[in-house]
Every structure is written in structure tokens, then in C-alpha cells.
Design a protein around this motif. Sequence first.
Motif, PDB file in Angstrom:
ATOM      1  N   LEU A 106      -9.365  -5.116   1.359  1.00 42.08           N
ATOM      2  CA  LEU A 106      -9.327  -3.666   1.617  1.00 42.08           C
ATOM      3  C   LEU A 106     -10.023  -3.347   2.942  1.00 42.08           C
ATOM      4  O   LEU A 106      -9.620  -2.436   3.673  1.00 42.08           O
ATOM      5  N   LEU A 107     -11.077  -4.102   3.243  1.00 43.24           N
ATOM      6  CA  LEU A 107     -11.725  -3.934   4.547  1.00 43.24           C
ATOM      7  C   LEU A 107     -10.727  -4.265   5.661  1.00 43.24           C
ATOM      8  O   LEU A 107     -10.660  -3.578   6.687  1.00 43.24           O
ATOM      9  N   HIS A 108      -9.923  -5.290   5.413  1.00 44.67           N
ATOM     10  CA  HIS A 108      -8.923  -5.674   6.399  1.00 44.67           C
ATOM     11  C   HIS A 108      -7.847  -4.583   6.534  1.00 44.67           C
ATOM     12  O   HIS A 108      -7.385  -4.296   7.639  1.00 44.67           O
ATOM     13  N   CYS A 109      -7.459  -4.000   5.416  1.00 48.22           N
ATOM     14  CA  CYS A 109      -6.471  -2.910   5.468  1.00 48.22           C
ATOM     15  C   CYS A 109      -7.001  -1.740   6.296  1.00 48.22           C
ATOM     16  O   CYS A 109      -6.254  -1.102   7.042  1.00 48.22           O
ATOM     17  N   ALA A 120      -9.031  -1.989   8.823  1.00 50.91           N
ATOM     18  CA  ALA A 120      -8.943  -2.386  10.232  1.00 50.91           C
ATOM     19  C   ALA A 120      -7.507  -2.306  10.736  1.00 50.91           C
ATOM     20  O   ALA A 120      -7.251  -1.783  11.829  1.00 50.91           O
ATOM     21  N   LEU A 121      -6.562  -2.792   9.948  1.00 50.69           N
ATOM     22  CA  LEU A 121      -5.163  -2.801  10.382  1.00 50.69           C
ATOM     23  C   LEU A 121      -4.629  -1.382  10.548  1.00 50.69           C
ATOM     24  O   LEU A 121      -3.950  -1.065  11.527  1.00 50.69           O
ATOM     25  N   GLY A 158      -7.075   4.655   6.540  1.00 49.89           N
ATOM     26  CA  GLY A 158      -8.018   3.589   6.882  1.00 49.89           C
ATOM     27  C   GLY A 158      -9.413   3.894   6.363  1.00 49.89           C
ATOM     28  O   GLY A 158     -10.090   3.024   5.812  1.00 49.89           O
ATOM     29  N   ASP A 159      -9.850   5.135   6.513  1.00 52.47           N
ATOM     30  CA  ASP A 159     -11.170   5.532   5.998  1.00 52.47           C
ATOM     31  C   ASP A 159     -11.259   5.271   4.487  1.00 52.47           C
ATOM     32  O   ASP A 159     -12.283   4.787   3.991  1.00 52.47           O
ATOM     33  N   LEU A 160     -10.193   5.625   3.775  1.00 52.91           N
ATOM     34  CA  LEU A 160     -10.202   5.407   2.325  1.00 52.91           C
ATOM     35  C   LEU A 160     -10.311   3.917   2.008  1.00 52.91           C
ATOM     36  O   LEU A 160     -11.058   3.527   1.103  1.00 52.91           O
ATOM     37  N   PHE A 161      -9.601   3.089   2.747  1.00 48.79           N
ATOM     38  CA  PHE A 161      -9.707   1.636   2.513  1.00 48.79           C
ATOM     39  C   PHE A 161     -11.145   1.152   2.753  1.00 48.79           C
ATOM     40  O   PHE A 161     -11.656   0.306   2.035  1.00 48.79           O
ATOM     41  N   LEU A 162     -11.780   1.715   3.789  1.00 49.35           N
ATOM     42  CA  LEU A 162     -13.165   1.319   4.100  1.00 49.35           C
ATOM     43  C   LEU A 162     -14.095   1.691   2.945  1.00 49.35           C
ATOM     44  O   LEU A 162     -14.951   0.901   2.530  1.00 49.35           O
ATOM     45  N   VAL A 163     -13.913   2.889   2.414  1.00 52.65           N
ATOM     46  CA  VAL A 163     -14.726   3.340   1.282  1.00 52.65           C
ATOM     47  C   VAL A 163     -14.427   2.489   0.039  1.00 52.65           C
ATOM     48  O   VAL A 163     -15.330   2.031  -0.658  1.00 52.65           O
ATOM     49  N   TRP A 164     -13.149   2.274  -0.223  1.00 48.36           N
ATOM     50  CA  TRP A 164     -12.750   1.569  -1.443  1.00 48.36           C
ATOM     51  C   TRP A 164     -13.179   0.103  -1.431  1.00 48.36           C
ATOM     52  O   TRP A 164     -13.460  -0.473  -2.474  1.00 48.36           O
TER      53      TRP A 164
END
Lengths: 362, 362
Positions: free
Chosen positions: B90-93, B95-96, B143-149
Amino acid sequence: MAADVSTAGHASPAWLDTAGRRCLAEARKFTAARASEHFAGRAEGTVAETALPEFVAGGKCLRPLFAYVGWCCGRTESDAALRAAASLELLHCFALAQDDVMDQSPMRRGRPALQARFAHWHAGQGWRGSARRFGDSAAILAGDLFLVWSEQMLRGSGLDPATLARGWPHYDRMRAELAVGQLADLVGDARALPSWETVLDVLRRKSGNYTVRRPLEFGAALAGCGAATLDRLGEFGGLVGEAFQLRDDLLGVFGDAAVTGKPDGQDLRERKASSVVVLAAQMADRHQRATLADLNALGEIDDDAVARWRALITSTGARDRMEELIRERTEKAIAAIGVAVVPGHALGLLTELATRCTERDL
Amino acid sequence: MAADVSTAGHASPAWLDTAGRRCLAEARKFTAARASEHFAGRAEGTVAETALPEFVAGGKCLRPLFAYVGWCCGRTESDAALRAAASLELLHCFALAQDDVMDQSPMRRGRPALQARFAHWHAGQGWRGSARRFGDSAAILAGDLFLVWSEQMLRGSGLDPATLARGWPHYDRMRAELAVGQLADLVGDARALPSWETVLDVLRRKSGNYTVRRPLEFGAALAGCGAATLDRLGEFGGLVGEAFQLRDDLLGVFGDAAVTGKPDGQDLRERKASSVVVLAAQMADRHQRATLADLNALGEIDDDAVARWRALITSTGARDRMEELIRERTEKAIAAIGVAVVPGHALGLLTELATRCTERDL
């Protein structure tokens, strides 16, 4: 440092000023340490190393204050809890940095917005590519760092894991709601003119919850307040949050640049479908509606157009109606809490905070 | 589910395939649950509710695999550790999603990039404003949501707080390095042509560390591996990460769209100052340098220009030199570890992963 809140007695304003200053100092210190860790001596860190702590330093710490007063509803003062509360200021910096890119807002807190500072740096270096695109990307990344640092500051606040565990669900919901609310806001702006109900729903979810309700619930949950107290604080926070955002929308149209730190009538210039704009459209008679359409059709909204638009909104009665809506919500909020719900000193602080949020200067 | 890694024996490829599939399933499941929680039934969630889990589903789980193999350097298999490792996807998502906006990359994983999906939605609704700007903003928020999740998934992985506490410093460093590295990348692209040393430094910090070294250290730290083991794994990871990114840069110029999921020669079309481009400029003779300058000056890089640019890079010897650099690093990496450092089964897995990262098809 930490005088017990009970000794503050009726001196809520002074107590809040002190707590706000301490929160801001903690958030700034944490940011400066992280910025130095990652940027010191690095070419790409030339602007970021100073710009990020400066950005934090301009804050009013409203969200940390609600969180810390929430904590004081269940516990006595604590340096660790104050740091945990202060972490919400970094979450707010994340939101501001990225919102300013999405809205292309040139100013923030009376200074050039972050993306403008990065774009200015690019232009001064004579680099290739678009300075605006570079500035936007750099500000997005600065926002990402604030998002990461907020959680890191909270986790390292000094609260023990069991105490933190009570706060995480509230913190996670707040972070996700913030991003989802901003998406709802973008969709709202994209629509020709959203309905009043849609505007109120977005306003409640994006700003109201995030600014007041969730921070307050988060702080009270950290302090171990029970479900009944959390419910009443949630009701209070929801109402104050709505009133806060209604006031903010009034400031976006009628606010003075010297007070708001943003250009006069910024929401009009950006054609934001904010609550007061939508309400005015709804309250306008046929003639006023035609003039509104003319203003909306202008290629650029200059100072003169802002002045005419403002006068028109006032003449529809929307400005007075907004003041009424704010007053109703604030009164209802204060009625929702009482000494049966929270300790007397916390009650005084909550009442003072509600007033500060909703009676800000135009 | 969790067969002990020691029973996998020499079947490293099959073990890695299974572990990768399980990581991907966990990351997708977590994302789908969060997306449903925040988007179900909401107008603004129309695209996001399905697009976000689909975006996750296209991943290769390289970072989770390095983290999970890192865990297996110190402990036996664990479902909780696998979930913790999967959170890195998810961190990678994150970034992408945001990199694709910053680079304006139209495709990702063989499909339209997230911002293109959101822009397409906007255009189809006949909304006002720019569809491109809307798409960009929505993808930034995704992307922000992926970072949080990612962080939320890690915290809720089922690992106990004491185990997690060993991982947080590595996780925090990885997240911040990712954003700071992307900023360094933007600055690199903005410069006329960065030096080879600068390119290698950014490549090491942004991609190498983030893709291989940090995930591996993170997993091994969670498993309680000692400082000596972490040092050797760090050396291995740093070298494999560099080799991975050198390979990625080769694919960005010479890769086949059917394999990479991105347009042929994308890095040339975007005029990225990637390692192979900078190396070619450095190795070029005077005549080749003039032709490179001509290509760079073209208004648009079409298929024909891509073909000529590729041939020119090959003729400078830069392509062969890149292969040499990749081989040297991979060999040195594998020499840095051995059964004295990690258990035999983990050694097999690390060797296989190093090969996968660095010998991908052109």
C-alpha cells in the motif's frame, strides 16, 4: 511547564493561549528535527529545510486545542498528551499544503503558499521544465511528509501504547475522512452548482468533523472518557464544526486580507461553490440571479467584480441568514454539554473555544 | 495457510510465488474494506471504490516479499508478519499514484493511470473545470489514502506492540526517504543533465533503499535480528536495490510495452535524466553527442525518435556498461550474505529474489 487546568479557573482564554503556544512549539520542534534529519546539506532540501518548519509556525493550533481540551475532559494535564494533541497540527499542515495546490491558492497565512515558494526556487535556478509543475509536485511531497510526521509524532508522544490504542480508531477515521472529504469538495466544485443539502453534507464531513468533532473525540478517547461523554462531545463538536466552516465560508467571501492572510474574496475569485455562494443563489430573486450569472461568466474576477458580487450576496439576505445559522448551531452546541457531561474547567474551555471558532472577525 | 519456510527447501520460486500471492490478497482485501467503508453509496466514491482495490491488485509485491523474507531471517512463518509485510504494497501504491501525477505518466500496469481514470470520469459527467486537474487532484488524494492505510494495516497486522516497536524506526525512515527521494528526483530532472554521481545517489536513495534495502531491514528488525545481521542484510539490500533500479532504467528506455505495462521508451518520451541516459551522454563521442542534443531538442519524441535514440544509446556502449554494472552489484550482494549470516532457507529466497529483481526481461 504543565500547570493543572483546574488552577486556570475562569481564565480560559489565557489557558488556551498558553496551551496553543505550547502545541505550536512542539509541532514546530518536531518538524525542524525531521527536516534537518532528511534535508540538511542536501541540494533538494535547500528550500524545504526552512520552509516546512516555517509553515508549521504560522498555525493557530485549533485542532490540537480541541484534542487537548478533549483530553482534559477525562484526565489532568500531561506533557505527553499535549504532544499527542499537537501532532494534529502536522496533519493540518498536510491538508493545507495539498489543498493549496489543488485550489491553486497563491497565498497561505499571509505568505506565498508552499507550491509558490518551491516554484520560485525552480525559476531562480534557471532549471528546465515548468516551475509551476515543479512547485506543485514539491508541495504535494511536503504534504506527504507532514502526513507521515503527524503519525510519527503521535506514536512517539510519550503516551503509553494502551492509551494510544484508544485514540487510533479516531485518528485513522479523521485522516481518511480528510482525504475523502477533499475529494467530495472537488466533486462539489466541479458540479454546476451543488444543492444546499450537498454543500452542508460536504461541509460537515470535510471541515466540521475534521476541525472540531474528531479532534475533540480523539482527545477524549485518549483520556478514557466513556461512550456517553463521547456522544455528547461528538454532538457539540459536530455543531461547532459546522458553525466554524460556515464562518470560514463567510470569511472566504467577505474576509479582510489582512486578517485572513488570503486575497480578498478568494472564494469568489476561485468560483468556489461554498455555502454562502450556494445560499445566495438559492435566495436570489430573478433579477439578482441574472446578475449572479453575469458575474460567474466573467473571464477574470477582478477587485471590482468582487465588490459587486459581495454587495449582491448581501442584498439576497444570504449573509444575514449565514449569521443566523452560525448562531443557532453555536447555541445548540453549548446546550449539548454541561457539568453533568464534563468537568467544570473543561466546560469553560469548550465554551471559549466554540466562541473563538464561530465569532472570528470579518 | 502458513507452511513453514524450512519445508520449502530448494523450492524458493514456488515459495515466493505463494507468499507474493498471499501478500497481494491481504493488501487488496484491506483496501477493499477501507474503500467500502469510506466510499460506498457516496457520489464522490463512484470511481474510487473500485479503482483503488483494482490498483492494488495489479502489484507484484516485491517490497512485501523482501520484508517477509527479512522476517524469515529471524523467525518462522507467521500470518501476522505476512500482513505487516503486505502493508508495504500500500505504501508502494501511494508512491505510484502520486509519481504518475507528477510525471504525467498516462499508463500504469498496462491500464490508464489513476489520474487518467479520474479525469475520464470528470469528462464523462460534463462537469465544469479542467478534467485533467480534477484527475490529478483525485489521484493525489487516492495516494494519500494509500499512505494512511499502509500504516493502519501495519499497526493492525496482529503483531504485538513490542514486535512492532522494533519495526517503526525502519518504517518511518522508509516513508520519509520515499518522499524526499522523489523530491531529489524532481530536482534531478529539472537540472540540464545531472552528473553520473548525482544520478547514482538519487537512484540509491529513492529506489534502491526503498525497494529492497529498507523493506528487508524492516522485516528482519521486526523478527528481532541483531545489528550484525541487519548490517549485512543492509549491504546486500543496498546493492540489489541499485541493480534493480539500473535494470528499471534500462527497461524505461529499451523495455517492451507488453512487458512493462508502460509505453515503449517512456523515459525518453518524458526526457527523464535516468542512469542510462546520463551514462550514454557521458560515454558519447563528439558526433554522438551532437545527435543526442538534436533528439533532446525535438518538440515531441515520436516512435521514430525513440528508435533512433535507443540505437544511439546502444552505440555509445552505455547499454552494455549498464548490464555490467548490474552484474557486478548482484554478485557483490550475494557474496555479502551466506549461511553464517542468515538461515539456509532464507539465503535461497534472498538469492532468488535478487535474481528476479535484476534479470527482468527487456
